[in-house]
Design a protein around this motif. Structure first.
Motif, PDB file in Angstrom:
ATOM      1  N   GLU A 179      83.933 -52.735  16.284  1.00  0.00           N
ATOM      2  CA  GLU A 179      82.900 -51.940  16.965  1.00  0.00           C
ATOM      3  C   GLU A 179      83.125 -51.932  18.484  1.00  0.00           C
ATOM      4  OE1 GLU A 179      79.121 -52.124  15.112  1.00  0.00           O
ATOM      5  OE2 GLU A 179      78.030 -51.545  16.907  1.00  0.00           O
TER       6      GLU A 179
ATOM      7  N   HIS B  29      73.439 -46.286  21.627  1.00  0.00           N
ATOM      8  CA  HIS B  29      73.990 -47.422  22.338  1.00  0.00           C
ATOM      9  C   HIS B  29      75.057 -46.989  23.297  1.00  0.00           C
ATOM     10  CE1 HIS B  29      73.677 -50.645  19.025  1.00  0.00           C
ATOM     11  NE2 HIS B  29      72.569 -50.506  19.678  1.00  0.00           N
TER      12      HIS B  29
ATOM     13  N   SER C 276      70.837 -50.859  12.078  1.00  0.00           N
ATOM     14  CA  SER C 276      72.237 -51.255  11.986  1.00  0.00           C
ATOM     15  C   SER C 276      72.979 -50.727  10.762  1.00  0.00           C
ATOM     16  CB  SER C 276      72.375 -52.778  12.066  1.00  0.00           C
ATOM     17  OG  SER C 276      73.695 -53.044  12.425  1.00  0.00           O
TER      18      SER C 276
ATOM     19  N   ASP D 100      74.078 -57.980  14.591  1.00  0.00           N
ATOM     20  CA  ASP D 100      73.982 -57.093  13.433  1.00  0.00           C
ATOM     21  C   ASP D 100      74.837 -57.587  12.271  1.00  0.00           C
ATOM     22  OD1 ASP D 100      72.522 -55.721  15.266  1.00  0.00           O
ATOM     23  OD2 ASP D 100      73.910 -54.034  15.469  1.00  0.00           O
TER      24      ASP D 100
ATOM     25  N   SER E 176      75.588 -49.282  11.228  1.00  0.00           N
ATOM     26  CA  SER E 176      76.994 -49.491  11.602  1.00  0.00           C
ATOM     27  C   SER E 176      77.510 -50.839  11.079  1.00  0.00           C
ATOM     28  CB  SER E 176      77.178 -49.387  13.121  1.00  0.00           C
ATOM     29  OG  SER E 176      76.369 -50.304  13.809  1.00  0.00           O
TER      30      SER E 176
HETATM   31 MG    MG Z   1      74.765 -50.126  15.190  1.00  0.00          MG
END
Ligand code: MG
Ligand code: ADP
Length: 364
Positions: free
Chosen positions: A142, A199, A107, A154, A109
């Motif tokens: 996101e 993803h 993660s 996350d 992100s």
């Molecule tokens: Mg991510």
């Protein structure tokens, strides 16, 4: 004025794809993360750069989904979602530095989003939203700006992590339970397959849609509301297996919390291994390199091992007695490489501290 904010990556010990089903998961924050250094200038644009990317990207503060693509979409999404929440951050220059490997299922992100939001909120001078609200703002960035239909796991992990503790997250109430993680005789290993995950590649969204289909057919708002054996009533085999993963995984998280509270790492390992089998056979989100890594870690003496993160590559988490961990680190990379896969990287990890500088929700 210079504002700094930091947010870690995460590793999920157990509970995969349960977050968007109102279920349970048990993550830890990593000891590595992403830092955002922000120099506000009162202008109407944010100029952002990252150690991991070349060049700078200029983002107007009134950005909307579709304006910015690539890595800077994560930053632009944070600006957009924050404004949507009613906080307009100042313009300025921001630089990002990260120790979280990108696309390894750890993660990067969420670490980026939570660090960026922390810096923007701090510089804005308005009262800071609580951490759960920050998690939702990051998730909105996101989901709706970047276009990845991920749950809240996350961001919650990055924001609420603590040293020496695992979190027991309940995605319905958004309560954060705390479970001490005793790592004196045993070791947590993160084994990066170096087979990058993806993803946005559509499979994640298909799993999410299958869960929604299952809930609709069972007449419940989400799979959280279905009985443990409700999957048996579903009409087609694939949907049945997808639902079975979620229902059994929720049970494994709760059983795993009890095992960790009893310091029974052998029992926790059995649940990790069962979780991996469920992701491989029922949810079908693993890949051969990952299956081999998990199986090899167990053969070399781990209590258990499982893929962590959204799937289709990424990282395996293993819990092992110290002596077995040494053997895994020495022997596993070569043996997986010999089978024709990229050479995995083994790292000893411990639970780290969550994001700095964002207010915590006080217990109700
Ligand atoms: Mg991510
Ligand atoms: P994960 O979160 O598991 O690492 P994702 O695909 O969800 O994988 O997010 C990775 C993406 O996030 C990268 O491709 C990049 O666009 C962005 N990203 C993450 N960290 C950084 C960083 N430090 N600098 C620039 N972009 C980053």
């Amino acid at each position: 004025m210079t504002v700094r904010a930091y947010a870690p990556g995460r590793i999920n010990l157990i509970g995969e794809h349960t977050d968007y089903n109102d279920g349970y998961a048990m993550p830890i924050a990593l000891q590595v993360g992403t830092s955002a250094v922000f120099e506000p200038d009162g202008g109407t644009r944010l100029t952002v750069s990252s150690d991991g990317e070349s060049g700078t990207v200029v983002i107007p503060l009134d950005t909307a989904p579709g304006d910015v693509e690539g890595w800077a979409a994560y930053v632009a999404g944070c600006i957009w979602a924050l404004r949507d929440h009613g906080i307009t951050p100042p313009g300025g220059r921001m630089h990002l530095t990260s120790q979280v490997p990108v696309g390894a299922g750890l993660s990067s992100s969420a670490a980026l989003e939570c660090a960026v939001l922390g810096a923007l909120i701090e510089a804005g001078g308005t009262p800071a939203p609580d951490r759960t609200t920050v998690a939702r703002i990051a998730q909105r960035a996101e989901n709706h700006y970047v276009g990845a239909p991920t749950g809240l796991l996350d961001q919650m992990s990055s924001l609420y992590g603590r040293e020496n503790e695992a979190m027991l997250l309940d995605f319905r109430s958004l309560e954060v339970g705390r479970i001490p993680l005793e790592l004196e005789h045993d070791v947590l290993l993160a084994i990066d397959s170096r087979a990058p995950h993806q993803h946005a590649g559509g499979e994640y969204g298909k799993r999410r849609a299958a869960c929604e289909r299952a809930a609709a057919e069972l007449g419940v708002a989400s799979l959280r509301d279905a009985a443990d054996d409700a999957w048996e009533r579903l009409s087609d085999d694939e949907t049945r297996r997808r639902a079975r993963h979620i229902l059994t995984e929720n049970r494994r998280v709760l059983d795993g919390a009890a095992a960790l509270r009893n310091r029974d790492h052998a029992a926790f390992g059995v649940l990790m291994t069962a979780s991996h089998a469920s992701m491989r056979d029922d949810f079908e989100i693993t890949v051969p390199a990952i299956d081999l890594i998990a199986a090899t870690a167990e053969e070399l003496g781990a209590y258990g091992a499982r893929m962590t993160g959204g799937g289709f590559g990424g990282t395996v988490i293993a819990l092992a007695p110290r002596t077995a961990a040494d053997r895994i680190a020495a022997e596993l990379p070569g043996s997986v490489e010999a089978a024709g896969h990229p050479r995995p990287e083994v790292t000893v990890i411990r639970p780290g501290e969550g994001a700095h500088g964002i207010r915590e929700v006080l217990s109700p």
